[in-house]
Design a protein around this motif. Structure first.
Motif, PDB file in Angstrom:
ATOM      1  N   VAL A 167       0.670  -1.263  -0.236  1.00  0.00           N
ATOM      2  CA  VAL A 167      -0.024   0.022  -0.092  1.00  0.00           C
ATOM      3  C   VAL A 167       0.851   1.339   0.121  1.00  0.00           C
ATOM      4  O   VAL A 167       2.089   1.098   0.227  1.00  0.00           O
ATOM      5  N   SER A 168       0.232   2.407  -0.192  1.00  0.00           N
ATOM      6  CA  SER A 168       0.903   3.705  -0.132  1.00  0.00           C
ATOM      7  C   SER A 168       1.725   3.790   1.141  1.00  0.00           C
ATOM      8  O   SER A 168       1.111   3.772   2.126  1.00  0.00           O
ATOM      9  N   VAL A 169       3.086   4.195   0.853  1.00  0.00           N
ATOM     10  CA  VAL A 169       3.766   4.172   2.263  1.00  0.00           C
ATOM     11  C   VAL A 169       4.877   5.481   1.939  1.00  0.00           C
ATOM     12  O   VAL A 169       5.006   6.072   1.084  1.00  0.00           O
ATOM     13  N   TYR A 170       5.243   5.922   3.135  1.00  0.00           N
ATOM     14  CA  TYR A 170       6.473   6.769   3.494  1.00  0.00           C
ATOM     15  C   TYR A 170       7.589   5.898   4.017  1.00  0.00           C
ATOM     16  O   TYR A 170       7.334   4.930   4.921  1.00  0.00           O
ATOM     17  N   LEU A 171       8.650   6.209   3.608  1.00  0.00           N
ATOM     18  CA  LEU A 171      10.134   5.451   4.051  1.00  0.00           C
ATOM     19  C   LEU A 171      10.852   6.508   4.399  1.00  0.00           C
ATOM     20  O   LEU A 171      11.144   7.582   3.901  1.00  0.00           O
ATOM     21  N   PHE A 172      11.742   5.988   5.307  1.00  0.00           N
ATOM     22  CA  PHE A 172      12.625   6.790   6.189  1.00  0.00           C
ATOM     23  C   PHE A 172      14.093   5.827   6.319  1.00  0.00           C
ATOM     24  O   PHE A 172      13.946   4.689   6.690  1.00  0.00           O
ATOM     25  N   TRP A 173      15.054   6.644   6.341  1.00  0.00           N
ATOM     26  CA  TRP A 173      16.445   5.960   7.091  1.00  0.00           C
ATOM     27  C   TRP A 173      16.691   7.106   8.062  1.00  0.00           C
ATOM     28  O   TRP A 173      16.982   8.232   7.578  1.00  0.00           O
ATOM     29  N   TYR A 174      17.168   6.501   9.232  1.00  0.00           N
ATOM     30  CA  TYR A 174      17.901   7.264  10.194  1.00  0.00           C
ATOM     31  C   TYR A 174      19.109   6.745  10.458  1.00  0.00           C
ATOM     32  O   TYR A 174      19.325   5.315  10.315  1.00  0.00           O
ATOM     33  N   VAL A 175      19.875   7.572  11.056  1.00  0.00           N
ATOM     34  CA  VAL A 175      21.307   7.301  11.493  1.00  0.00           C
ATOM     35  C   VAL A 175      21.327   7.378  12.922  1.00  0.00           C
ATOM     36  O   VAL A 175      20.709   8.440  13.524  1.00  0.00           O
ATOM     37  N   GLN A 176      21.943   6.443  13.820  1.00  0.00           N
ATOM     38  CA  GLN A 176      22.308   6.817  15.253  1.00  0.00           C
ATOM     39  C   GLN A 176      23.733   6.473  15.484  1.00  0.00           C
ATOM     40  O   GLN A 176      24.210   5.440  15.242  1.00  0.00           O
ATOM     41  N   TYR A 177      24.451   7.542  15.883  1.00  0.00           N
ATOM     42  CA  TYR A 177      25.886   7.472  16.304  1.00  0.00           C
ATOM     43  C   TYR A 177      26.172   6.966  17.605  1.00  0.00           C
ATOM     44  O   TYR A 177      24.996   7.032  18.379  1.00  0.00           O
ATOM     45  N   PRO A 178      27.192   6.401  18.015  1.00  0.00           N
ATOM     46  CA  PRO A 178      27.261   6.041  19.376  1.00  0.00           C
ATOM     47  C   PRO A 178      26.751   6.837  20.317  1.00  0.00           C
ATOM     48  O   PRO A 178      27.005   7.973  20.473  1.00  0.00           O
ATOM     49  N   ASN A 179      25.874   6.437  21.212  1.00  0.00           N
ATOM     50  CA  ASN A 179      25.332   7.451  22.456  1.00  0.00           C
ATOM     51  C   ASN A 179      24.723   8.349  22.035  1.00  0.00           C
ATOM     52  O   ASN A 179      24.549   9.394  22.841  1.00  0.00           O
ATOM     53  N   GLN A 180      24.157   8.517  20.847  1.00  0.00           N
ATOM     54  CA  GLN A 180      23.166   9.681  20.579  1.00  0.00           C
ATOM     55  C   GLN A 180      21.903   9.167  20.190  1.00  0.00           C
ATOM     56  O   GLN A 180      21.559   7.838  20.247  1.00  0.00           O
ATOM     57  N   GLY A 181      21.005  10.088  20.055  1.00  0.00           N
ATOM     58  CA  GLY A 181      19.535   9.852  19.361  1.00  0.00           C
ATOM     59  C   GLY A 181      19.425   9.565  17.969  1.00  0.00           C
ATOM     60  O   GLY A 181      20.819   9.704  17.463  1.00  0.00           O
ATOM     61  N   LEU A 182      18.431   9.249  17.332  1.00  0.00           N
ATOM     62  CA  LEU A 182      18.199   9.040  15.940  1.00  0.00           C
ATOM     63  C   LEU A 182      18.391  10.493  15.192  1.00  0.00           C
ATOM     64  O   LEU A 182      17.756  11.399  15.774  1.00  0.00           O
ATOM     65  N   GLN A 183      18.860  10.466  13.922  1.00  0.00           N
ATOM     66  CA  GLN A 183      18.720  11.678  13.144  1.00  0.00           C
ATOM     67  C   GLN A 183      18.426  11.015  11.618  1.00  0.00           C
ATOM     68  O   GLN A 183      18.914  10.198  11.238  1.00  0.00           O
ATOM     69  N   LEU A 184      17.630  11.957  11.080  1.00  0.00           N
ATOM     70  CA  LEU A 184      17.134  11.626   9.679  1.00  0.00           C
ATOM     71  C   LEU A 184      18.184  11.645   8.582  1.00  0.00           C
ATOM     72  O   LEU A 184      18.927  12.667   8.738  1.00  0.00           O
ATOM     73  N   LEU A 185      18.423  10.545   7.890  1.00  0.00           N
ATOM     74  CA  LEU A 185      19.268  10.608   6.936  1.00  0.00           C
ATOM     75  C   LEU A 185      18.717  11.236   5.531  1.00  0.00           C
ATOM     76  O   LEU A 185      18.982  11.920   4.486  1.00  0.00           O
ATOM     77  N   LEU A 186      17.471  10.562   5.215  1.00  0.00           N
ATOM     78  CA  LEU A 186      16.657  10.950   4.237  1.00  0.00           C
ATOM     79  C   LEU A 186      15.024  10.342   4.287  1.00  0.00           C
ATOM     80  O   LEU A 186      15.009   9.242   5.204  1.00  0.00           O
TER      81      LEU A 186
END
Lengths: 117, 114
Positions: A29-48
């Motif tokens: 079905v219609s979706v939205y897709l994400f990649w997040y990166v998490q560096y050591p001991n940090q929160g997630l941040q959006l890649l794309l």
């Protein structure tokens, strides 16, 4: 509900080599897709992210991903990795047809990218 | 602009103790979320709040309660901590809209329950 499969839990690679991190999701079905990166001991941040339009999405730090609807995949690629790319990478998907005001992505289990000198 | 802040950064509890994890965002976002991250399990949604005054259960709500204190703050409470709640807890926020928005994550709270 969507489910997300990241096929590799760990990907070791040498510096300056290309890399692909794989992600498949459950529904066509219609979706939205994400990649997040998490560096050591940090929160997630959006890649794309992919919302609509071109299936090739470019993100930060030289990463890109391609949305393939027929294969329900959203693989992340980088042509030449650096030591600083060593991190955990998460694929996430949400249902674009969901009603209500909150579209909550489902996350994969993560892929640990380890870049060796 | 601090983004999403979480307190405390680290906490050690004994089984049965209670505590509240605090989260605040300064981006005027409507939606806020609490996740837990365990090795090999990715992020699992505990509770979310689509807007001020509303909260809903996520995938793993048992043993937790939440309060959306105002638009900025969303707290997570463990009433009687158990070793199975040892984890890293992340708060996130996003704008509410027709298209899903990017989630912005805090730095996490590392909780150890003995």
């Amino acid at each position: 509900a969507q489910s997300v499969t990241q096929l590799d839990s760990q990907v070791p690679v040498f510096e300056e080599a290309p890399v692909e991190l794989r992600c498949n999701y459950s529904s066509s079905v219609s979706v939205y897709l994400f990649w997040y990166v998490q560096y050591p001991n940090q929160g997630l941040q959006l890649l794309l992210k992919y919302l609509s339009g071109s299936t090739l999405v470019k993100g930060i730090n030289g990463f890109e991903a391609e949305f393939n609807k027929s294969q329900t995949s959203f693989h992340l690629r980088k042509p030449s990795v650096h030591i600083s790319d060593t991190a955990e990478y998460f694929c996430a998907v949400s249902d674009a047809t969901a009603s209500g005001g909150s579209y909550i992505p489902t996350f994969g289990r993560g892929t640990s990218l380890i870049v060796h000198p | 602009n601090a983004g999403v802040t979480q307190t405390p950064k680290f906490q050690v509890l004994k089984t049965g103790q209670s505590m509240t994890l605090q989260c605040a965002q300064d981006m005027n976002h409507n939606s806020m979320y609490w996740y837990r991250q365990d090795p090999g399990m990715g992020l699992r949604l505990i509770y979310y709040s689509a807007s001020e005054g509303t909260t809903d259960k996520g995938e793993v709500p048992n043993g937790y309660n939440v309060s959306r204190l105002n638009k900025r703050e969303f707290s997570l409470r463990l009433e009687s901590a158990a070793p199975s709640q040892t984890s890293v807890y992340f708060c996130a926020s996003s704008e509410e809209g027709r298209e899903v928005e990017t989630q912005y994550f805090g730095p996490g709270t590392r909780l150890l329950v003995l």
